[in-house]
Scaffold this motif. Structure first.
Motif, PDB file in Angstrom:
ATOM      1  N   VAL A  39       0.853  -1.190   0.000  1.00 55.86           N
ATOM      2  CA  VAL A  39       0.000   0.000   0.000  1.00 55.86           C
ATOM      3  C   VAL A  39       0.895   1.247   0.000  1.00 55.86           C
ATOM      4  CG1 VAL A  39      -1.831  -1.205   1.243  1.00 55.86           C
ATOM      5  CG2 VAL A  39      -0.119   0.110   2.533  1.00 55.86           C
ATOM      6  N   PRO A  40       0.375   2.392  -0.407  1.00 52.10           N
ATOM      7  CA  PRO A  40       1.182   3.622  -0.403  1.00 52.10           C
ATOM      8  C   PRO A  40       1.700   3.942   1.000  1.00 52.10           C
ATOM      9  CG  PRO A  40      -0.868   3.955  -1.608  1.00 52.10           C
ATOM     10  CD  PRO A  40      -0.986   2.631  -0.936  1.00 52.10           C
ATOM     11  N   PHE A  41       2.978   4.233   1.072  1.00 49.85           N
ATOM     12  CA  PHE A  41       3.632   4.551   2.346  1.00 49.85           C
ATOM     13  C   PHE A  41       4.171   5.972   2.247  1.00 49.85           C
ATOM     14  CE2 PHE A  41       7.130   4.809   5.309  1.00 49.85           C
ATOM     15  CZ  PHE A  41       6.764   4.009   6.386  1.00 49.85           C
ATOM     16  N   PHE A  42       3.705   6.840   3.136  1.00 52.71           N
ATOM     17  CA  PHE A  42       4.098   8.248   3.119  1.00 52.71           C
ATOM     18  C   PHE A  42       4.901   8.582   4.381  1.00 52.71           C
ATOM     19  CE2 PHE A  42       0.030   7.729   0.985  1.00 52.71           C
ATOM     20  CZ  PHE A  42       0.213   8.389  -0.226  1.00 52.71           C
ATOM     21  N   ILE A  43       5.827   9.517   4.237  1.00 55.30           N
ATOM     22  CA  ILE A  43       6.615   9.983   5.381  1.00 55.30           C
ATOM     23  C   ILE A  43       6.419  11.483   5.537  1.00 55.30           C
ATOM     24  CG2 ILE A  43       8.931  10.306   6.335  1.00 55.30           C
ATOM     25  CD1 ILE A  43       9.802   7.766   4.929  1.00 55.30           C
ATOM     26  N   LEU A  44       6.105  11.904   6.747  1.00 58.00           N
ATOM     27  CA  LEU A  44       6.048  13.326   7.091  1.00 58.00           C
ATOM     28  C   LEU A  44       7.285  13.620   7.927  1.00 58.00           C
ATOM     29  CD1 LEU A  44       4.299  15.947   7.016  1.00 58.00           C
ATOM     30  CD2 LEU A  44       3.403  15.245   9.233  1.00 58.00           C
ATOM     31  N   THR A  45       8.157  14.499   7.440  1.00 55.57           N
ATOM     32  CA  THR A  45       9.475  14.659   8.061  1.00 55.57           C
ATOM     33  C   THR A  45       9.816  16.109   8.355  1.00 55.57           C
ATOM     34  OG1 THR A  45      11.831  14.156   7.752  1.00 55.57           O
ATOM     35  CG2 THR A  45      10.594  14.776   5.797  1.00 55.57           C
ATOM     36  N   ASP A  46      10.770  16.288   9.255  1.00 54.76           N
ATOM     37  CA  ASP A  46      11.264  17.624   9.590  1.00 54.76           C
ATOM     38  C   ASP A  46      12.382  18.066   8.653  1.00 54.76           C
ATOM     39  OD1 ASP A  46       9.547  17.758  11.760  1.00 54.76           O
ATOM     40  OD2 ASP A  46      11.014  16.942  13.156  1.00 54.76           O
ATOM     41  N   ASN A  47      13.111  17.084   8.110  1.00 55.63           N
ATOM     42  CA  ASN A  47      14.282  17.391   7.283  1.00 55.63           C
ATOM     43  C   ASN A  47      14.163  16.693   5.942  1.00 55.63           C
ATOM     44  OD1 ASN A  47      15.856  18.758   9.458  1.00 55.63           O
ATOM     45  ND2 ASN A  47      15.737  16.722  10.382  1.00 55.63           N
ATOM     46  N   ILE A  48      14.331  17.454   4.877  1.00 56.21           N
ATOM     47  CA  ILE A  48      14.226  16.867   3.544  1.00 56.21           C
ATOM     48  C   ILE A  48      15.112  17.624   2.568  1.00 56.21           C
ATOM     49  CG2 ILE A  48      12.223  18.274   2.909  1.00 56.21           C
ATOM     50  CD1 ILE A  48      11.201  15.830   1.321  1.00 56.21           C
ATOM     51  N   ASN A  49      15.745  16.889   1.682  1.00 57.66           N
ATOM     52  CA  ASN A  49      16.448  17.470   0.545  1.00 57.66           C
ATOM     53  C   ASN A  49      16.273  16.509  -0.625  1.00 57.66           C
ATOM     54  OD1 ASN A  49      18.553  15.420   0.636  1.00 57.66           O
ATOM     55  ND2 ASN A  49      19.445  16.572   2.341  1.00 57.66           N
ATOM     56  N   GLU A  50      16.757  16.882  -1.796  1.00 54.01           N
ATOM     57  CA  GLU A  50      16.516  16.076  -2.988  1.00 54.01           C
ATOM     58  C   GLU A  50      17.124  14.682  -2.883  1.00 54.01           C
ATOM     59  OE1 GLU A  50      14.506  16.589  -5.567  1.00 54.01           O
ATOM     60  OE2 GLU A  50      13.855  18.317  -4.395  1.00 54.01           O
ATOM     61  N   ASN A  51      18.315  14.585  -2.275  1.00 49.65           N
ATOM     62  CA  ASN A  51      18.962  13.282  -2.159  1.00 49.65           C
ATOM     63  C   ASN A  51      18.224  12.367  -1.191  1.00 49.65           C
ATOM     64  OD1 ASN A  51      21.521  13.244  -3.816  1.00 49.65           O
ATOM     65  ND2 ASN A  51      21.797  15.154  -2.703  1.00 49.65           N
ATOM     66  N   LEU A  52      17.788  12.931  -0.058  1.00 45.61           N
ATOM     67  CA  LEU A  52      17.025  12.137   0.898  1.00 45.61           C
ATOM     68  C   LEU A  52      15.701  11.675   0.283  1.00 45.61           C
ATOM     69  CD1 LEU A  52      17.540  14.047   4.279  1.00 45.61           C
ATOM     70  CD2 LEU A  52      18.167  11.674   3.812  1.00 45.61           C
ATOM     71  N   LYS A  53      15.064  12.567  -0.443  1.00 43.55           N
ATOM     72  CA  LYS A  53      13.794  12.194  -1.080  1.00 43.55           C
ATOM     73  C   LYS A  53      14.015  11.110  -2.120  1.00 43.55           C
ATOM     74  CE  LYS A  53       9.575  14.111  -3.036  1.00 43.55           C
ATOM     75  NZ  LYS A  53       8.814  15.333  -3.363  1.00 43.55           N
ATOM     76  N   SER A  54      15.110  11.219  -2.875  1.00 45.60           N
ATOM     77  CA  SER A  54      15.436  10.208  -3.875  1.00 45.60           C
ATOM     78  C   SER A  54      15.656   8.846  -3.226  1.00 45.60           C
ATOM     79  CB  SER A  54      16.682  10.629  -4.655  1.00 45.60           C
ATOM     80  OG  SER A  54      17.088   9.617  -5.552  1.00 45.60           O
ATOM     81  N   ILE A  55      16.353   8.836  -2.087  1.00 46.21           N
ATOM     82  CA  ILE A  55      16.592   7.592  -1.348  1.00 46.21           C
ATOM     83  C   ILE A  55      15.269   6.965  -0.930  1.00 46.21           C
ATOM     84  CG2 ILE A  55      17.502   6.657   0.821  1.00 46.21           C
ATOM     85  CD1 ILE A  55      19.731   8.834   0.551  1.00 46.21           C
ATOM     86  N   ALA A  56      14.360   7.815  -0.429  1.00 50.87           N
ATOM     87  CA  ALA A  56      13.062   7.322   0.024  1.00 50.87           C
ATOM     88  C   ALA A  56      12.254   6.734  -1.129  1.00 50.87           C
ATOM     89  CB  ALA A  56      12.285   8.453   0.698  1.00 50.87           C
ATOM     90  N   LEU A  57      12.215   7.428  -2.242  1.00 51.05           N
ATOM     91  CA  LEU A  57      11.422   6.964  -3.387  1.00 51.05           C
ATOM     92  C   LEU A  57      11.988   5.666  -3.956  1.00 51.05           C
ATOM     93  CD1 LEU A  57      10.696  10.363  -5.196  1.00 51.05           C
ATOM     94  CD2 LEU A  57       9.206   9.073  -3.661  1.00 51.05           C
ATOM     95  N   LYS A  58      13.312   5.557  -3.993  1.00 51.42           N
ATOM     96  CA  LYS A  58      13.930   4.330  -4.484  1.00 51.42           C
ATOM     97  C   LYS A  58      13.661   3.153  -3.556  1.00 51.42           C
ATOM     98  CE  LYS A  58      17.692   6.491  -7.099  1.00 51.42           C
ATOM     99  NZ  LYS A  58      19.161   6.725  -7.169  1.00 51.42           N
TER     100      LYS A  58
END
Length: 399
Positions: free
Chosen positions: A86-105
């Motif tokens: 099922v779709p898994f979402f994260i609500l976070t305090d810290n985010i950048n493009e590399n961290l987001k890329s890691i999460a999506l992968k």
């Protein structure tokens, strides 16, 4: 009349994990007529009730750092239990493009910054729930990490670690007795580490420090060999739970030691980041280390429990050292992320290149060697590193 269990199985449930005010505000726009909102303390609570109650969970929203106990680590744990995708979402305090890329992968459906509007979160969650099956088929998404350990390397790791544990069992028993005899506290400790593909696992070691070692760290910060000029002004370590662990209502999940008064790596990292500190901590001739612990460290015997990590597949015999969460979070830039496509290992290139040769290794050198290993590792090169590790074990310097 239908039973409560049957009703629960029919309800479309959005699971909130480690919810706080920010997460509750983010989902307040989601229609309660269409979905039932259920709260869970952590991933264990979620997976247990999901199975036991046979819940019809259609989405998960977790309040966590991306590289955190309720972030991609929890997603990977749920995947390993073969629970519905099922779709898994994260609500976070810290985010950048590399961290987001890691999460999506890693298979995360989307990442929201804590200040994202509730309406935007609701629209995105609604859309992905409604179109998840179609999107997954269209993209052919692979939620697993890109790196796969070669079969021959995995077979070698299993045979080597199992044989070593069997042969060393009498010696390991003597170490356990020695550690318990010299100082109070547990014989083993584990801390969370980030390995291949940013996968998080429990990392085992023999305890080599006195109990309450954390309380002395703030008095020794000036001895950090990786210290920078800016870091000299770093704030004192705060011996409290970080926001993530406080929100979950449990003891610190990011501690370096298994002592009764362990210190939070994330809390320490916050103070270091404020001073733009280095990613690694290393204190030469650390007075927090016991006499037995000094021997264990100088001979790297404190690493032996990691053979269990190798046996169960968390690590390999040879690879880049897995890092604490706060260190890995700092190494998500393009320059350093490459080290995480290689196996996580007990010994590796940087350990044998300079360890025990009398020269200090800078943080930059260590990271570059990690990248070098990631680019050129092979089964044959691993054997060479194993043989080079033996003389490096009996080093001249205290690390």
């Amino acid at each position: 009349m239908e039973s409560n269990e049957m009703l629960q199985q029919k309800m479309a449930v959005i699971a909130l994990v480690a919810a706080d005010e920010a997460l509750l505000n983010a989902v307040k726009e989601i229609s309660i007529d269409k979905y039932t909102i259920m709260h869970f303390d952590n991933g264990i609570d979620l997976s247990t009730k999901w199975n036991k109650l046979k819940l019809n969970i259609v989405a998960i929203i977790s309040r966590s750092e991306i590289i955190g106990t309720s972030g991609i680590s929890m997603l990977q744990a749920l995947q390993s239990k073969k629970l519905p995708d099922v779709p898994f979402f994260i609500l976070t305090d810290n985010i950048n493009e590399n961290l987001k890329s890691i999460a999506l992968k890693a298979g995360v459906a989307d990442v929201f910054f804590k200040k994202t509007s509730a309406q935007s979160v609701a629209l995105r969650v609604h859309f992905l729930i409604s179109n998840w099956t179609i999107l997954k088929k269209a993209s052919g998404a692979n939620v697993k990490t890109a790196f796969k350990l070669p079969l021959i390397k995995r077979i070698f790791d299993i045979v080597f670690s199992a044989f070593a544990l069997l042969i060393l069992s009498p010696f390991l028993l003597l170490i356990i007795i020695a550690v318990k005899f010299e100082s109070k506290g547990p014989v083993f400790y584990y801390s969370l580490r980030v390995g291949t593909g940013y996968r998080i696992f429990k990392f085992f070691k023999f305890r080599s420090m006195y109990v309450n070692a954390d309380q002395r760290l703030k008095d020794l910060k000036h001895l950090n060999q990786y210290v920078t000029a800016k870091e000299e002004a770093v704030a004192e370590v705060v011996s409290v739970l970080c926001d993530d662990c406080t929100r979950m209502g449990i003891k610190c999940q990011m501690s370096l030691y298994a002592d009764n008064h362990s210190w939070c790596e994330k809390q320490y990292s916050i103070s270091k980041k404020a001073a733009a500190g280095s990613a690694f901590i290393k204190i030469k001739d650390d007075p927090r280390i016991t006499k037995v612990g000094k021997f264990l460290r100088n001979t790297s015997i404190d690493e032996l429990p990691q053979l269990v990590n190798v046996l169960i597949g968390d690590m390999s015999i040879v690879g880049n050292r897995p890092l604490p969460l706060y260190e890995a979070e700092k190494l998500t830039t393009d320059k350093y992320a490459q080290r995480f496509i290689a196996p996580a290992g007990i010994t590796g290139l940087w350990q044998v290149e300079k360890r025990g040769k009398g020269g200090d290794m800078s943080e930059e050198e260590r990271l570059m060697l990690d990248n070098t290993y990631a680019e050129s590792h092979s089964f044959l090169n691993d054997f060479r590193l194993i043989f080079r590790t033996i003389p490096a074990l009996f080093q001249k310097e205290n690390v």
